[in-house]
Design an enzyme around this catalytic site. Structure first.
Site, mmCIF file in Angstrom:
data_model
loop_
_atom_site.group_PDB
_atom_site.id
_atom_site.type_symbol
_atom_site.label_atom_id
_atom_site.label_comp_id
_atom_site.label_asym_id
_atom_site.label_seq_id
_atom_site.Cartn_x
_atom_site.Cartn_y
_atom_site.Cartn_z
ATOM 1 N N HIS A 1 -1.941 1.255 7.106
ATOM 2 C CA HIS A 1 -2.343 0.022 6.408
ATOM 3 C C HIS A 1 -1.124 -0.875 6.159
ATOM 4 C CE1 HIS A 1 -6.577 0.857 4.657
ATOM 5 N NE2 HIS A 1 -6.399 1.615 5.724
ATOM 6 N N THR B 1 -4.472 1.065 -4.776
ATOM 7 C CA THR B 1 -4.872 1.943 -5.881
ATOM 8 C C THR B 1 -4.694 3.420 -5.560
ATOM 9 O OG1 THR B 1 -7.110 1.921 -5.001
ATOM 10 C CG2 THR B 1 -6.620 0.325 -6.740
#
Lengths: 167, 167, 167
Positions: free
Chosen positions: B48, B33
């Site tokens: 990540h 997001t």
């Protein structure tokens, strides 16, 4: 019985405290300690007020909340200790005097034999604040919360609306 | 099944969420997001991304993550709700509209019958922020997290990499 | 045995750690990592010092606390890891070098076979800090705490003076 609800901003601690308070029959006292009258706080107070409707008798006292410890009430909900600590900081300039005020209050909490539900905030889990007043407040608040927790029968830590029994 | 992981900065919540996500067989969707594109965030995103490798199909959606709620997936990992809340604040100026956007999303979370793993942050345990936007955000975030926690089957609070089941 | 106590400012984590340390017989080492010498910190140090009296032998070491890992001691109390992390940030400018210093320390913690009680802070639960150094510190601190927690036999999260066993 003395119960303390602690947690962060908008964590749901007030809702949980109110749920417990409403499980006691009337008369109930809602003991509001907030003394700040800016628009933002007034809106917040108004939101809390609407939620509780006529279910409580409301008392307002920024610095001596214990004067409304009335044993004829079935339950007293103090909302919240953090505002009370804030008022101590605002009205009392000396550290020793601040601690004295809190310890007097603590003594009355200890002595009171009715049902007392207290709401407070955890404020020290976001690192050391950049300004010294905020650091002092975090210290005071942590110290005071510990003393309250010590004399409470039950303590709940509320995270994301879920209460965790820590005592 | 809906599972929420909450916690502080670098608390290990993402790692725990990913561990759970990987226990489901493929296809898996990683629903990112974040919409911020400064260097610091790009580095974090890159970290990540490396960690998850080719284990997921990645989808990116800042404001309407529910459009990737695909029931043909075995598991969807939303990383993270806090960025989604941030985007709501960034793109939608009105409070009522912000809440509307979140509640629409919440409705879709409720309706979705697949496996949904969500990561969020606790942001309100460090005292009242000095600026009003941060205060508003802490309120919104606490409110939204509570609603998500309410409809989740399991909720974990992650501290120092250790997960504590709170629901 | 390795035990970690984590929590917020004035949460009671030091008191709990000291309580545990005193349950071991002498000799005990109090390993102080604070390197800051402003008046506010000196007062805090003094308060800690008075509380522990002559119950411990005090060692002071900001950057290489492991050099006091003495197996002839019955217990070593490190107070606290957060100051140690702070010193790493202060003395070592490079990210990779900072991580190296911590990982060397971690290795010594792993190898040490005596009783080690460590105190640390949760600093990432108050939202994303406004300045980048504080963000970096929150990341580092979270990462380091997780690694320490991973190799600890027991971990306690202390809230309002109440300890919650999370490992």
């Amino acid at each position: 019985m003395k119960v303390l609800f602690t947690g962060g901003i908008s964590s749901g601690k007030s809702e949980e405290a109110e749920k417990l308070a409403l499980s006691f029959s009337e008369p109930r006292v809602y003991l509001a300690t907030s003394d700040i009258k800016d628009n933002e706080t007034l809106k917040r107070i108004d939101r809390h007020r609407k939620r509780r409707g006529t279910l409580y008798e409301t008392k307002e006292e920024p610095l001596y909340p214990e004067r409304f410890f009335d044993k004829n009430c079935n339950v007293i909900l103090i909302e919240c200790l953090t505002h009370f600590y804030n008022n101590i900081f605002y009205y009392i300039p000396e550290k020793a005097e601040r601690e004295k005020r809190f310890l007097e209050f603590l003594e009355e909490v200890k002595k009171f034999e009715g049902n007392l539900i207290m709401v407070t905030n955890e404020v020290g889990l976001g690192g050391v604040p950049a300004n010294s007043l905020a650091r002092e407040f975090a210290d005071f608040s942590g110290w005071a919360n510990r003393l309250i927790a010590q004399i409470s029968d039950e303590v709940f830590f509320v995270i994301s609306g879920l209460k965790l029994k820590i005592k």
